[in-house]
Design a protein around this motif. Sequence first.
Motif, PDB file in Angstrom:
ATOM      1  N   SER A  98      -7.819 -17.611  -4.998  1.00 42.42           N
ATOM      2  CA  SER A  98      -8.653 -17.270  -3.846  1.00 42.42           C
ATOM      3  C   SER A  98      -9.084 -15.805  -3.857  1.00 42.42           C
ATOM      4  O   SER A  98      -9.963 -15.415  -3.109  1.00 42.42           O
ATOM      5  CB  SER A  98      -7.910 -17.591  -2.546  1.00 42.42           C
ATOM      6  OG  SER A  98      -6.663 -16.944  -2.523  1.00 42.42           O
ATOM      7  N   THR A  99      -8.450 -14.982  -4.710  1.00 44.23           N
ATOM      8  CA  THR A  99      -8.807 -13.565  -4.764  1.00 44.23           C
ATOM      9  C   THR A  99      -8.857 -13.094  -6.211  1.00 44.23           C
ATOM     10  O   THR A  99      -7.981 -13.450  -6.999  1.00 44.23           O
ATOM     11  CB  THR A  99      -7.745 -12.704  -4.020  1.00 44.23           C
ATOM     12  OG1 THR A  99      -7.602 -13.199  -2.689  1.00 44.23           O
ATOM     13  CG2 THR A  99      -8.149 -11.246  -3.969  1.00 44.23           C
TER      14      THR A  99
ATOM     15  N   CYS B 110      -9.136  -9.440  -8.305  1.00 42.07           N
ATOM     16  CA  CYS B 110      -9.148  -7.983  -8.221  1.00 42.07           C
ATOM     17  C   CYS B 110      -9.375  -7.443  -9.621  1.00 42.07           C
ATOM     18  O   CYS B 110      -8.638  -7.773 -10.541  1.00 42.07           O
ATOM     19  CB  CYS B 110      -7.818  -7.456  -7.688  1.00 42.07           C
ATOM     20  SG  CYS B 110      -7.336  -8.210  -6.122  1.00 42.07           S
TER      21      CYS B 110
ATOM     22  N   THR C 246     -14.323 -17.389  -3.881  1.00 36.14           N
ATOM     23  CA  THR C 246     -13.291 -16.420  -4.251  1.00 36.14           C
ATOM     24  C   THR C 246     -13.617 -15.039  -3.695  1.00 36.14           C
ATOM     25  O   THR C 246     -14.727 -14.543  -3.843  1.00 36.14           O
ATOM     26  CB  THR C 246     -13.188 -16.329  -5.788  1.00 36.14           C
ATOM     27  OG1 THR C 246     -12.988 -17.634  -6.303  1.00 36.14           O
ATOM     28  CG2 THR C 246     -12.023 -15.453  -6.210  1.00 36.14           C
ATOM     29  N   SER C 247     -12.627 -14.427  -3.055  1.00 37.92           N
ATOM     30  CA  SER C 247     -12.809 -13.079  -2.538  1.00 37.92           C
ATOM     31  C   SER C 247     -12.650 -12.083  -3.697  1.00 37.92           C
ATOM     32  O   SER C 247     -11.803 -12.244  -4.561  1.00 37.92           O
ATOM     33  CB  SER C 247     -11.781 -12.857  -1.430  1.00 37.92           C
ATOM     34  OG  SER C 247     -11.408 -11.525  -1.343  1.00 37.92           O
ATOM     35  N   ILE C 248     -13.528 -11.059  -3.711  1.00 37.14           N
ATOM     36  CA  ILE C 248     -13.618 -10.172  -4.874  1.00 37.14           C
ATOM     37  C   ILE C 248     -13.355  -8.724  -4.470  1.00 37.14           C
ATOM     38  O   ILE C 248     -13.904  -8.239  -3.485  1.00 37.14           O
ATOM     39  CB  ILE C 248     -15.040 -10.261  -5.472  1.00 37.14           C
ATOM     40  CG1 ILE C 248     -15.278 -11.647  -6.057  1.00 37.14           C
ATOM     41  CG2 ILE C 248     -15.240  -9.204  -6.526  1.00 37.14           C
ATOM     42  CD1 ILE C 248     -16.743 -11.915  -6.349  1.00 37.14           C
ATOM     43  N   ARG C 249     -12.523  -8.064  -5.245  1.00 42.52           N
ATOM     44  CA  ARG C 249     -12.300  -6.634  -5.000  1.00 42.52           C
ATOM     45  C   ARG C 249     -12.378  -5.893  -6.330  1.00 42.52           C
ATOM     46  O   ARG C 249     -11.783  -6.334  -7.306  1.00 42.52           O
ATOM     47  CB  ARG C 249     -10.926  -6.396  -4.371  1.00 42.52           C
ATOM     48  CG  ARG C 249     -10.798  -7.086  -3.025  1.00 42.52           C
ATOM     49  CD  ARG C 249      -9.358  -7.189  -2.574  1.00 42.52           C
ATOM     50  NE  ARG C 249      -9.241  -8.219  -1.541  1.00 42.52           N
ATOM     51  CZ  ARG C 249      -8.093  -8.616  -1.016  1.00 42.52           C
ATOM     52  NH1 ARG C 249      -6.959  -8.072  -1.412  1.00 42.52           N
ATOM     53  NH2 ARG C 249      -8.074  -9.541  -0.099  1.00 42.52           N
TER      54      ARG C 249
ATOM     55  N   SER D  64      -3.463  -4.861  -4.437  1.00 44.58           N
ATOM     56  CA  SER D  64      -4.353  -5.732  -3.682  1.00 44.58           C
ATOM     57  C   SER D  64      -4.041  -7.209  -3.943  1.00 44.58           C
ATOM     58  O   SER D  64      -4.041  -8.027  -3.030  1.00 44.58           O
ATOM     59  CB  SER D  64      -5.792  -5.392  -4.074  1.00 44.58           C
ATOM     60  OG  SER D  64      -6.691  -6.026  -3.243  1.00 44.58           O
ATOM     61  N   GLY D  65      -3.750  -7.531  -5.213  1.00 45.78           N
ATOM     62  CA  GLY D  65      -3.431  -8.915  -5.571  1.00 45.78           C
ATOM     63  C   GLY D  65      -2.105  -9.372  -4.982  1.00 45.78           C
ATOM     64  O   GLY D  65      -1.962 -10.516  -4.549  1.00 45.78           O
TER      65      GLY D  65
ATOM     66  N   ALA E  65      -2.544 -10.122  -1.335  1.00 44.67           N
ATOM     67  CA  ALA E  65      -3.513 -11.173  -0.986  1.00 44.67           C
ATOM     68  C   ALA E  65      -2.812 -12.423  -0.454  1.00 44.67           C
ATOM     69  O   ALA E  65      -1.668 -12.705  -0.786  1.00 44.67           O
ATOM     70  CB  ALA E  65      -4.347 -11.536  -2.204  1.00 44.67           C
ATOM     71  N   GLU E  66      -3.553 -13.155   0.386  1.00 39.72           N
ATOM     72  CA  GLU E  66      -3.105 -14.474   0.839  1.00 39.72           C
ATOM     73  C   GLU E  66      -3.476 -15.477  -0.243  1.00 39.72           C
ATOM     74  O   GLU E  66      -4.639 -15.563  -0.622  1.00 39.72           O
ATOM     75  CB  GLU E  66      -3.854 -14.868   2.117  1.00 39.72           C
ATOM     76  CG  GLU E  66      -3.470 -14.112   3.368  1.00 39.72           C
ATOM     77  CD  GLU E  66      -2.113 -14.552   3.911  1.00 39.72           C
ATOM     78  OE1 GLU E  66      -1.788 -15.750   3.758  1.00 39.72           O
ATOM     79  OE2 GLU E  66      -1.392 -13.700   4.465  1.00 39.72           O
TER      80      GLU E  66
ATOM     81  N   ALA F 190      -3.833 -15.048  -6.640  1.00 39.88           N
ATOM     82  CA  ALA F 190      -4.784 -13.988  -6.970  1.00 39.88           C
ATOM     83  C   ALA F 190      -4.781 -13.737  -8.464  1.00 39.88           C
ATOM     84  O   ALA F 190      -3.755 -13.892  -9.130  1.00 39.88           O
ATOM     85  CB  ALA F 190      -4.424 -12.706  -6.220  1.00 39.88           C
TER      86      ALA F 190
END
Length: 483
Positions: free
Chosen positions: A68-69, A71, A98-101, A116-117, A120-121, A124
């Motif tokens: 879902s994430t 990084c 997917t959330s992106i950082r 960050s990973g 994450a919820e 990741a």
Amino acid sequence: MNAIDAVGVALPRLRISADEVADVWGRYSGAGIESKTVPTVDEDALTLAVAAAESALSRSSLDPDDVSTVCLATTTPPLDAEEIAPRLVRALGLPTSTSIRTFTQSTLAGAQALDSGFDAEGPALVVAADLPRGDPASADHPFGAGAAAFLLAESGSVERLGSTSHVDELAGISYRERGSDELTGLDITSYERRAIRESVTSAVEGLGADPDAADRLDVDITDVDGAAVFQPDARMPSRATGDLSIPRETLARGTVVDRIGDAGAAGVPLGLAAALDAAEDDDRTLAVFFGSGGGATAMLFEGRVDSGFDAELDGGISVTYPEYLRERGYIGTVDVAGGGAHVSLPAWQRSLDQRYRLAAGRCPECEALTFPPEGACRNCHRRIEFERVELPRTGTVRAATSIGHGGAPPEFAEQQRRDGAYDVAIVELEHKGESVTIPVQLTDANAGTVELDDEVRAVVRRLYEQEGVPRYGVKFAPVDDRR
Ligand SMILES: [Zn+2]
């Protein structure tokens, strides 16, 4: 709480020895670096990130659709104006939700991406990929390249016991000038060395005082089994930890710069990947990052996980210094006469699913595969709505030929100038009893060395730049010769 479920690494296959560079310049400014990896003209931070992430995903039982994430850390993004992480998500076929950082500021980016990973919820994917470059006469000497990917999930086997950062403003310590793609500040002075040591000491000691970690840390924080420490050269890990008396063999487990060169923001993540691979089940591994302005981050892990680091490092191919300069694009420029095969950006954008994921169309009437999935069915010629299928990423060479100098289409002239002749092939890919043949460019193989019936695998590489935007797609590399 996320833990490390799987780790993958990617290193360019070309290598150059420090001796080769020293022979040309009469000296070599990369203490303790014996050899380093050399990215080819079609490799950059995105392609290395894709390869490392693919390796991590293949080592995990986690469904990629559950990620879902994402990084991503790099100090050398291939695009100035655009985020590269969306391309990574697309190339891996991850969900578009997917959330992106993205983290690009300094060599601390790897730590920021990992933090960050872990925060994450849900699952990741953290990838650090870097290939710093600088003046070939000096700053460039230590620079290598590589990528490490960490798949994080609750089910992971390597627990992170704690993470702390120390930030102090230290004048004059800059790794990378804003707006420049050349790196500075690597000619490390004694002032800088002391500043790095103090920041590192403070971050690691802070780990012992971390309230989250304190009750689980029943031993001295420096009593660890492996450590991956900030490594612009091979002497820095012991210098940076000079106040902490970490044994040399503990540092050696997480030091990879001696064999791959300074991989910028990917340096410590790659060292961590190597150290976790060499660890025993209950070993503790320390990771210490340092970046511009005097920031340091320390993390402590417990457990082991395969990363395949040694296998990835094995079997590289040595290049000479002139070959190195060409691959890196340090010499010459190319003027392409006439126009290339121009593909407009919107048309290119529409084809990305084919170019990255080998998305083909299956005919609902006769089951035949058509690639690219456009127009009528290749077999029954009916105008049908194709069912989307992803072709397998390994296939068999059915025909191959070399494109020599002058033979390349203009858009590949720059690649050819830097990398020499290359092969193109017709590759057969099979899916559920149906097969399709597609024309592909080969990479990671000297021209003329790939033979009929060889097995090849898809790798995402940089193709060329048009309208100032680098374009990527799948090429194929030999399965056997590599690593
Ligand atoms: Zn059909």
